[in-house]
Design a protein around this motif. Structure first.
Motif, short mmCIF file in Angstrom:
data_model
loop_
_atom_site.label_atom_id
_atom_site.label_comp_id
_atom_site.label_asym_id
_atom_site.label_seq_id
_atom_site.Cartn_x
_atom_site.Cartn_y
_atom_site.Cartn_z
N MET A 1 -16.23 -9.65 -9.08
CA MET A 1 -15.16 -9.22 -8.22
C MET A 1 -13.79 -9.62 -8.74
N VAL A 2 -13.78 -10.35 -9.83
CA VAL A 2 -12.54 -11.00 -10.24
C VAL A 2 -11.78 -10.22 -11.30
N ASN A 3 -12.14 -8.96 -11.49
CA ASN A 3 -11.44 -8.14 -12.47
C ASN A 3 -10.28 -7.40 -11.79
N PHE A 4 -9.20 -8.10 -11.58
CA PHE A 4 -8.04 -7.50 -10.95
C PHE A 4 -7.18 -6.79 -11.99
N LEU A 5 -6.65 -5.63 -11.60
CA LEU A 5 -5.74 -4.90 -12.47
C LEU A 5 -4.31 -5.21 -12.05
N PRO A 6 -3.48 -5.72 -12.95
CA PRO A 6 -2.08 -5.96 -12.59
C PRO A 6 -1.31 -4.64 -12.55
N ILE B 1 1.05 2.21 -14.16
CA ILE B 1 0.57 3.12 -13.12
C ILE B 1 -0.51 4.03 -13.68
N GLN B 2 -0.30 4.53 -14.89
CA GLN B 2 -1.27 5.44 -15.50
C GLN B 2 -2.59 4.74 -15.78
N PHE B 3 -2.53 3.47 -16.20
CA PHE B 3 -3.75 2.72 -16.47
C PHE B 3 -4.57 2.54 -15.19
N VAL B 4 -3.89 2.18 -14.11
CA VAL B 4 -4.58 2.04 -12.82
C VAL B 4 -5.17 3.37 -12.38
N LEU B 5 -4.39 4.45 -12.49
CA LEU B 5 -4.87 5.77 -12.08
C LEU B 5 -6.07 6.20 -12.92
N SER B 6 -6.02 5.96 -14.21
CA SER B 6 -7.13 6.34 -15.09
C SER B 6 -8.40 5.57 -14.75
N ASN C 1 -9.79 -3.44 -7.63
CA ASN C 1 -8.87 -4.44 -7.09
C ASN C 1 -7.58 -4.45 -7.90
N ILE C 2 -6.46 -4.48 -7.19
CA ILE C 2 -5.15 -4.43 -7.85
C ILE C 2 -4.29 -5.60 -7.39
N LYS D 1 0.82 -1.21 0.00
CA LYS D 1 0.00 0.00 0.00
C LYS D 1 0.85 1.27 0.00
N SER D 2 1.82 1.34 0.91
CA SER D 2 2.67 2.53 1.00
C SER D 2 3.55 2.68 -0.24
N THR D 3 4.01 1.57 -0.78
CA THR D 3 4.81 1.61 -2.01
C THR D 3 3.96 2.11 -3.16
N TYR D 4 2.71 1.67 -3.21
CA TYR D 4 1.77 2.17 -4.23
C TYR D 4 1.59 3.68 -4.09
N CYS D 5 1.36 4.16 -2.87
CA CYS D 5 1.17 5.59 -2.65
C CYS D 5 2.40 6.38 -3.06
N SER D 6 3.58 5.86 -2.74
CA SER D 6 4.82 6.55 -3.09
C SER D 6 5.00 6.64 -4.59
N ASN D 7 4.79 5.54 -5.30
CA ASN D 7 4.95 5.54 -6.75
C ASN D 7 3.86 6.34 -7.45
N LEU D 8 2.67 6.34 -6.88
CA LEU D 8 1.60 7.16 -7.45
C LEU D 8 1.96 8.64 -7.33
N HIS D 9 2.50 9.03 -6.18
CA HIS D 9 2.91 10.43 -5.99
C HIS D 9 4.01 10.82 -6.99
N GLN D 10 5.00 9.94 -7.18
CA GLN D 10 6.07 10.22 -8.12
C GLN D 10 5.54 10.32 -9.55
N HIS D 11 4.62 9.43 -9.90
CA HIS D 11 4.05 9.45 -11.25
C HIS D 11 3.28 10.75 -11.49
N CYS D 12 2.49 11.17 -10.50
CA CYS D 12 1.71 12.40 -10.66
C CYS D 12 2.62 13.63 -10.75
#
Length: 271
Positions: A223-228, A237-242, A170-171, A15-26
């Protein structure tokens, strides 16, 4: 109207790694997001923290003063947050204006988003303050090695969906660490009959009816549509954010930028 992601998932799911990389991407794409720490036990951050629950209460203080263990102390901290939604949270949110985008990094204790009402009440307060909120549930792809673990992860995610009643994404995290990605293909968009067949192979015959119910439940809730999520790839990262932005309708009210038409420029170009 504000926008928010509520980043959840078991401890160690990234979770925290996701938040960190999301911040860097933005930052890279020139977009601003505000990261909020909701974990009273957190110590180190790889991203700038704009709001921090530890300014209200910390797990170390609770354990020392009340003699509680880590899990009991965390529940106490989150209940204290719940009691201060009208005070601490309201004061913190005053620093943000319309269209601000907040990302809440939540603790990893599963009971917080399965049956304890603290996060549900937190979400209701955000909604009352006109925030569009999306639940972002992370599962570690490293543990998706067989169907039984996959079903367990789905049930935990489903508990959060039912409890919070939010748009839900879901990721599968840590895809950059997976060596055999073909082995995960069956879990990204599986079919109920395939899940049932694999469950029956792994479990005793007496669990056949239970397996049927579980496979149908996962299939019925879509529920089974997970995003890699592969953090090495900006496109991932952009696909998940979009996808999340679409869930909370972020950017739909933005003004369309149209270049002014200049007849002199058109004439000069010979058209």
């Amino acid at each position: 109207m504000g926008y928010a992601q509520l980043v959840m998932g078991p401890a160690g799911s990234g979770k925290s790694t996701y938040c960190s990389n999301l911040h860097q991407h933005c930052e890279t794409i020139g977009r601003r997001v505000h990261i909020v720490n909701l974990d009273p036990a957190a110590e180190h951050f790889d991203y700038p923290v704009d709001m921090d629950i530890r300014q209200l209460i910390s797990l170390d203080d609770v354990m020392e003063e009340l003699g509680l263990g880590p899990n009991g102390g965390l529940i106490y901290c989150m209940e204290h947050l719940q009691d201060n939604l009208q005070d601490w949270l309201a004061e913190e949110l005053e620093h943000y204006t319309d269209d601000d985008y907040l990302v809440f990094d939540c603790p990893g204790q599963i009971e917080l988003f399965s049956h304890v009402p603290v996060l549900r009440n937190f979400v209701d307060e955000l909604r009352r303050r006109s925030f569009n909120v999306c639940a972002v549930y992370l599962l570690d792809s490293q543990f998706m090695t067989d169907v039984t673990k996959y079903i367990s992860g789905c049930m935990a995610s489903l508990s959060a969906m039912v409890q919070l009643e939010l748009p839900h994404v879901n990721i599968l995290s840590k895809m950059d660490l997976v060596t055999n990605k073909k082995g995960l293909d069956d879990y990204l968009n599986p079919e109920a009959r395939v899940l049932l067949s694999e469950l029956n192979q792994h479990m005793a015959p007496k669990f056949t009816k239970l397996n049927e119910a579980l496979a149908e439940l996962v299939d019925d809730y879509s529920m089974v549509n997970f995003l890699p999520l592969d953090l090495r790839k900006e496109s991932s990262i952009q696909f998940v954010l979009s996808t999340i932005d679409n869930c909370i309708q972020f950017g739909e009210d933005a003004d369309v930028k149209v270049k002014d038409f200049d007849p002199d420029d058109d004439a000069a170009s010979g058209r």
